[in-house]
Structures are given as C-alpha cells and as structure tokens.
Design a protein around this motif. Structure first.
Motif, PDB file in Angstrom:
ATOM      1  N   LEU A  31       8.981 -16.739  51.515  1.00  0.00           N
ATOM      2  CA  LEU A  31       9.321 -17.136  49.958  1.00  0.00           C
ATOM      3  C   LEU A  31       9.198 -18.327  49.706  1.00  0.00           C
ATOM      4  CD1 LEU A  31      11.090 -15.875  47.797  1.00  0.00           C
ATOM      5  CD2 LEU A  31      13.031 -16.883  48.427  1.00  0.00           C
ATOM      6  N   GLN A  84      13.530  -5.143  46.802  1.00  0.00           N
ATOM      7  CA  GLN A  84      13.107  -5.211  48.227  1.00  0.00           C
ATOM      8  C   GLN A  84      14.365  -4.558  49.126  1.00  0.00           C
ATOM      9  OE1 GLN A  84      10.206  -6.007  48.611  1.00  0.00           O
ATOM     10  NE2 GLN A  84       9.754  -7.203  46.698  1.00  0.00           N
ATOM     11  N   VAL A 131       2.012 -11.202  43.424  1.00  0.00           N
ATOM     12  CA  VAL A 131       2.481 -12.304  44.425  1.00  0.00           C
ATOM     13  C   VAL A 131       1.463 -12.757  45.308  1.00  0.00           C
ATOM     14  CG1 VAL A 131       4.224 -12.780  46.163  1.00  0.00           C
ATOM     15  CG2 VAL A 131       4.740 -11.417  44.571  1.00  0.00           C
ATOM     16  N   GLU A 142       6.272 -15.910  44.661  1.00  0.00           N
ATOM     17  CA  GLU A 142       7.572 -14.740  44.521  1.00  0.00           C
ATOM     18  C   GLU A 142       8.628 -15.383  43.356  1.00  0.00           C
ATOM     19  OE1 GLU A 142      10.944 -12.118  46.384  1.00  0.00           O
ATOM     20  OE2 GLU A 142       9.325 -12.774  47.840  1.00  0.00           O
ATOM     21  N   THR A 157       6.791 -15.493  40.023  1.00  0.00           N
ATOM     22  CA  THR A 157       6.699 -13.999  39.660  1.00  0.00           C
ATOM     23  C   THR A 157       8.139 -13.504  38.978  1.00  0.00           C
ATOM     24  OG1 THR A 157       4.788 -13.712  41.127  1.00  0.00           O
ATOM     25  CG2 THR A 157       6.226 -12.031  40.293  1.00  0.00           C
ATOM     26  N   SER A 169       5.260 -18.901  48.675  1.00  0.00           N
ATOM     27  CA  SER A 169       4.577 -17.665  48.094  1.00  0.00           C
ATOM     28  C   SER A 169       5.022 -18.068  46.787  1.00  0.00           C
ATOM     29  CB  SER A 169       5.104 -16.394  48.503  1.00  0.00           C
ATOM     30  OG  SER A 169       6.485 -16.281  47.973  1.00  0.00           O
ATOM     31  N   TYR A 179       4.034  -6.863  44.283  1.00  0.00           N
ATOM     32  CA  TYR A 179       5.026  -6.128  44.210  1.00  0.00           C
ATOM     33  C   TYR A 179       4.909  -5.117  43.128  1.00  0.00           C
ATOM     34  CZ  TYR A 179       7.378  -9.423  47.434  1.00  0.00           C
ATOM     35  OH  TYR A 179       7.678 -10.076  48.470  1.00  0.00           O
TER      36      TYR A 179
END
Length: 300
Positions: free
Chosen positions: A30, A151, A228, A35, A38, A33, A291
């Motif tokens: 995490l 997730q 991502v 994420e 995003t 990235s 994702y």
C-alpha cells in the motif's frame, strides 16, 4: 510443469493463513503503490454521485463496512459525506475478523475529531459470520443504505452467496460497492497460470469472477476502473526483505522465496518482467494492478 516447479510442502502455504504476515505485506505494498491516491480520487469524483441518490429523503443512514481494516478509507468516506450533508447522522456497522485491525480502527476514531454524527457498532467477525448472526437474530427491519466491501471477496468461501446476502440488505436507493483486482490484468493471468503450483486457487479471484456470477443471475451492475500502480523494483533484488514482502503479496504465498522451488521462482520472476505486467523506467519497475469498482443497487 515438472515436479521440480511445485512449491515445497508448507503448512502455511497460503498467505491469508498468517494474518500478521499478510498485513505486513499489504501495508508495505500500500505504501509503495498509488492505491491511496486512487481511492481519494474515487471519494472526490465518484462517491458524491452515489451518495446523492442514497441520501434522498433521509436524515440518517445505515452503513455497513465489510472488511474495513484499520478504518482509514471508511473515515474518509464518512467525512466526505458529512462535508456534503452536515445534518446527516450515520449508524455504522464495522465488520472485520482481525482484532488488531479493529483496535487500530477504534484508535483512529478516538483520534479523529468531528465524528459525533456517527454511531459505531463493532463486529469482530467474518462476513459469513455476520450473515449467520444477522439471520439468527432475524434483523429484517434494519436495512442498509450503503454497503462497501473493498478487497474482501478474495477471502470468503462463496463470493456469490456473500454478494447476494448483502445486496438483499439494501434499502430502496441503497447501493453496494465492491472492489477487487480487475480481471483484465497481467497479475490475475499470472496468478491463474500458477495457481496449482502456488496452492492459491481458492483466493485467485477478480472482478471477472464477480461479473460472471452477476451475469449468470441476471443482476444489473455498473463498473468503474480504478488504476493502481505498484513499485515492485525490490522483487528483483535477491534476499531483499522488502522485496520478499511484495512477492508474498503478488503470489499470495507465505514466504514465497523460502518455500518455492528455484525453478518456480525463476519462472515467476521472468513473468513479472513481461510488458503485460510491468514497465521499467529510470531504474524502477512498476506494475499495473488495476482495481475495478462494481456497484449494485437494491434487488427489485
């Protein structure tokens, strides 16, 4: 594949069997990235449209967060809701089986000002256990306006049944939001190609599986891509501890580098270099781990 490529015997082959190791891997990935960026973009640009329909004619909302983890994303969504609808109150059911994650969530709530509009109900249990408890208590009157499962569906026994149960809890105009890794990624293809050797077939799920289920049931839905990027550079540094965290997460195998045969490691490392999986630029290797957000409404 030859027998030499099969993963070595291990009582903890699957990463999800070790929640501490899983969280260590997840938090590292995490951090390295896009994420968070995003999901902030999702909150800023997509969530308001969903909420506009949900809040119509209401002064309070029933929200269910399934697999909410440490609560960072939950509180960002709740804060965005409060900013737009300051008079709205929220009854928030939090569901997560990991006690440390729930402790972190509670701690975050205690440190976050301006949450007086939210009532938190804590449920240390799996999505399946929550469903069983709900049915036992026959809580048929309390429906939900907004349910999010980000997730989560990798880790339930029957994703279709879980989706159907939570969709069945929706109020009129209610919405259920699901995210998983997109079925149209090289990572998903790699996981499927090696699922037997890795012993991870049961958790190799993507939005492709969700779409197939929904289509087979004739359930309508909307979907949105959530791009991502993950920095996987350290995967290619032999013996690097951070790289091993990333490899565990990508393969979903507990201590992949220590439990996989040299042949299997070599094959997967080679595959990670392929252009459909990663791009190398300025000495860094970046992987597309897109994702997909799937939105369901109340069953009619």
């Amino acid at each position: 594949m030859h027998d030499s490529t099969v993963i070595m015997e291990s009582t903890r082959t699957n990463l999800i069997n070790d929640s501490d190791r899983y969280l260590e891997c997840y938090h590292y990935v995490l951090k390295h990235s896009t994420e968070n960026e995003t999901m902030q973009d999702f909150i800023d640009n997509l969530l308001p449209d969903f909420m506009a329909k949900i809040v119509t004619g209401k002064s309070s909302l029933n929200v269910i967060g399934v697999g909410s983890g440490s609560g960072d994303l939950d509180l960002k969504m709740l804060s965005a809701l409060h900013h737009k609808y300051p008079e709205m109150t929220v009854d928030n059911e939090v569901i997560d089986p990991n006690p440390q994650q729930l402790r972190d969530y509670r701690d975050l709530v205690s440190r976050t000002p301006g949450l007086d509009f939210v009532t938190f109900n804590w449920n240390q249990m799996t999505a399946e256990a929550f469903e069983e408890q709900w049915k036992e208590k026959k809580r048929t009157k309390k429906k939900a306006d907004f349910i999010h499962m980000f997730q989560v569906l990798y880790y339930v026994k029957d994703p279709g049944a879980t989706i159907s149960f939570f969709q069945g809890l929706l109020n009129k105009n209610g919405q259920l939001l699901l995210t998983l890794i997109s079925g149209n990624t090289g990572l998903v293809e790699m996981r499927h190609a090696y699922s037997n050797q890795l012993g991870t077939a049961e958790v190799n799920r993507s939005t492709g599986d969700v779409r197939r289920f929904l289509d087979s049931e004739g359930v309508s839905y909307r979907s949105y891509d959530l791009p991502v990027q993950v920095d996987i550079t350290k995967c290619f540094i032999e013996g690097d501890e951070d790289g091993e965290l990333v490899m565990d997460f990508l393969t979903q195998v507990w201590h992949f580098s220590k439990t996989a045969s040299p042949e299997l490691k070599a094959e997967i490392m080679e595959r990670l270099r392929r252009p459909e999986l990663s791009v190398e630029s300025n000495g860094k290797v970046s992987m597309d781990a897109k994702y997909e957000l799937i939105v369901l409404e109340q069953l009619t």
